[in-house]
Design an enzyme around this catalytic site. Structure first.
Site, PDB file in Angstrom:
ATOM      1  N   ASN A 209      26.513  32.864  44.698  1.00 34.12           N
ATOM      2  CA  ASN A 209      25.637  32.517  43.572  1.00 34.12           C
ATOM      3  C   ASN A 209      25.792  33.536  42.436  1.00 34.12           C
ATOM      4  OD1 ASN A 209      24.188  34.805  44.327  1.00 34.12           O
ATOM      5  ND2 ASN A 209      22.551  33.651  45.319  1.00 34.12           N
ATOM      6  N   GLN A 254      33.079  16.502  41.668  1.00 36.90           N
ATOM      7  CA  GLN A 254      32.878  17.838  41.117  1.00 36.90           C
ATOM      8  C   GLN A 254      31.507  17.974  40.461  1.00 36.90           C
ATOM      9  OE1 GLN A 254      35.157  20.467  41.719  1.00 36.90           O
ATOM     10  NE2 GLN A 254      35.540  18.740  43.089  1.00 36.90           N
ATOM     11  N   HIS A 257      28.607  19.440  42.468  1.00 37.53           N
ATOM     12  CA  HIS A 257      28.560  20.854  42.841  1.00 37.53           C
ATOM     13  C   HIS A 257      27.335  21.545  42.259  1.00 37.53           C
ATOM     14  CE1 HIS A 257      31.929  22.086  45.273  1.00 37.53           C
ATOM     15  NE2 HIS A 257      32.750  21.354  44.567  1.00 37.53           N
ATOM     16  N   ASP A 356      40.541  20.319  48.557  1.00 39.19           N
ATOM     17  CA  ASP A 356      39.386  21.146  48.911  1.00 39.19           C
ATOM     18  C   ASP A 356      39.356  21.477  50.399  1.00 39.19           C
ATOM     19  OD1 ASP A 356      38.065  21.842  46.653  1.00 39.19           O
ATOM     20  OD2 ASP A 356      36.422  20.417  46.861  1.00 39.19           O
ATOM     21  N   GLU A 410      57.436  61.631  22.807  1.00 37.98           N
ATOM     22  CA  GLU A 410      56.024  61.359  23.088  1.00 37.98           C
ATOM     23  C   GLU A 410      55.192  62.637  23.135  1.00 37.98           C
ATOM     24  OE1 GLU A 410      55.656  58.864  26.536  1.00 37.98           O
ATOM     25  OE2 GLU A 410      56.480  57.125  25.494  1.00 37.98           O
ATOM     26  N   HIS A 415      57.059  67.033  30.791  1.00 38.55           N
ATOM     27  CA  HIS A 415      57.928  65.982  31.324  1.00 38.55           C
ATOM     28  C   HIS A 415      59.394  66.329  31.044  1.00 38.55           C
ATOM     29  CE1 HIS A 415      54.242  63.712  31.680  1.00 38.55           C
ATOM     30  NE2 HIS A 415      54.882  62.624  32.107  1.00 38.55           N
TER      31      HIS A 415
END
Length: 429
Positions: A209, A254, A257, A356, A410, A415
């Site tokens: 829900n 559907q 539902h 389903d 960069e 690095h």
């Protein structure tokens, strides 16, 4: 259902993911369960489900699961077994293997695919108890190789502690061995953060829900989730060859539902549109969940008339529905044109309930237009991937300067130096 031309149709997709009060309530529940564990879970279970439990009663026993077989229809057991076999066979075809490629310079690159260690499955058990959702969540995880699958489902309300027996049988048939009688946002929080009784998981799957949906959104990041599902949707694309009674029945499948579900017919035939309009009214009056379905049809149902099937396909692609049924002459000829749909059902006998429950493909499908970028639940949802890199000395000598250049571009000197120190050492040796 109102009949409109394609150019006049407007779809309202402002799905409300909870009121401010519901969101605040969920945040409070999640935080409290995270801090207090079992005591909070038990307190919220007593408050919201009106079921008083001890910590020892949280876990569902094997004996309770086996006893449920005496409480269900005999046909149900055989049907759920057939469905499970179909679902397993379909998902087995989705498995992927790790791979490695060797380069001429001795380097190796690849990808390692591993299952998640522990997955939590939420299965509704209150007004909407869906045994089929047990199979659709558990079986793909098993096929992926997940070793620990823990299931949670709400206890019975109004003072009982019994779980829907059909849910228990489906869990037993799917091979679930760890299961807890807890639901709502407290169940999601327990799975995400762990309690004294329920160990935390890596991913949470399964419908629920609004409180379950909001809780899944709240804990995302601490764990992975499958999705935040919206109301169910169906679009039927039909020409004059379609039978109005089939189309109407599928739209209502559907609409029943919930009141927010969406049921839309896209058709090239004005006559079929009128026939379906009348047939929906006729069938609605005979539907046990008429009140729910009627609210859905009145608020979120439409019939769109188009000039050609291809124009209808373009309408479908804009809608990106959860379920798409194609009831036209030679439906296969249009599949390549359909870009956005969660599940595609071809021909008059491929009614949406076939998917389903029984055919094999997963019924947990993206909603609310997210089929534009999302996919149904599958085996990949229960795996993770690691890149594999073995770089040879030859490759580093050949490409090191390029790597250094990119790093310095960069502004990441550390690095660059991590590569540079190796190049200097190798050039000196």
């Amino acid at each position: 259902m109102k009949i409109v031309a394609a150019q006049d149709f407007r779809l309202d997709r402002n799905v409300d993911y909870g009121t401010n009060e519901q969101n605040e309530s969920v945040r409070q529940i999640v935080s409290t369960v995270r801090n207090e564990g079992d005591s909070a879970v038990l307190r919220y279970t007593a408050e919201h489900d009106r079921v008083v439990l001890t910590p020892e009663q949280l876990r569902v026993t094997k004996e309770e699961m086996m006893a449920a077989y005496d409480k269900v229809d005999r046909d149900f057991v055989s049907h759920i077994r057939e469905a499970a076999n179909n679902i397993r066979r379909f998902h087995e075809k989705q498995k992927r293997n790790s791979w490695m490629d060797f380069e001429p310079d001795g380097s190796l690159f690849g990808q390692i695919i591993r299952p998640l260690d522990r997955v939590g499955v939420y299965v509704p058990g209150g007004k909407a108890a869906y045994p089929s959702s047990v199979l659709m969540n558990v079986i793909p995880a098993q096929v992926a190789g997940v070793k620990e699958i823990v299931m949670v489902t709400p206890p019975a309300t109004s003072g009982g502690e019994g779980i829907n027996p059909y849910i228990l049988v489906a869990a037993a048939e799917a091979g679930v061995s760890e299961m807890y009688r807890v639901g709502g946002a407290q169940a999601i929080a327990a799975l995400a953060y762990g309690t004294e009784s329920i160990r935390k998981v890596d991913k949470i799957c399964g419908p629920g829900n609004i409180y379950v949906a909001l809780a899944k959104r709240e804990v995302f990041g601490a764990v992975d989730i499958d999705s935040i599902a919206g109301p169910s949707e169906i679009v039927v694309l039909a020409d004059e060859t379609a039978r109005a009674e089939y189309v109407a029945a599928d739209l209502l499948s559907q609409a029943e539902h919930d009141e927010m579900a969406s049921a839309i017919l896209v058709t090239t035939s004005k006559l079929l549109a009128e026939e379906v309009q009348a047939e929906v009214e006729k069938q609605l009056s005979q539907l046990p969940r008429e009140k729910i379905a009627r609210a859905s049809i009145d608020c979120h149902g439409s019939i769109i008339v188009v000039n050609s099937v291809l124009e209808g396909v373009e309408v479908v692609n804009k809608l990106a529905p959860e379920h798409l049924e194609v009831m036209v002459q030679e439906p296969m000829s249009y599949v390549s044109h359909i870009r956005h749909a969660g599940a595609i059902f071809l021909g008059p006998y491929s009614s949406e309930p076939v998917g389903d429950y029984f055919a094999g493909p997963n019924h947990i499908i993206p909603t609310n237009g997210t089929a534009r970028y999302a996919s149904p639940v599958d085996v990949d949802d229960f795996t993770k991937k690691s890149s594999l890199i073995y770089y040879s000395k030859e490759a580093l000598l050949a490409n090191g300067e390029a790597i250094i250049g990119l790093a310095r571009h960069e502004g990441l000197e550390g690095h660059a130096r991590a590569i540079e120190v190796r190049l200097k050492r190798e050039k000196q040796s």
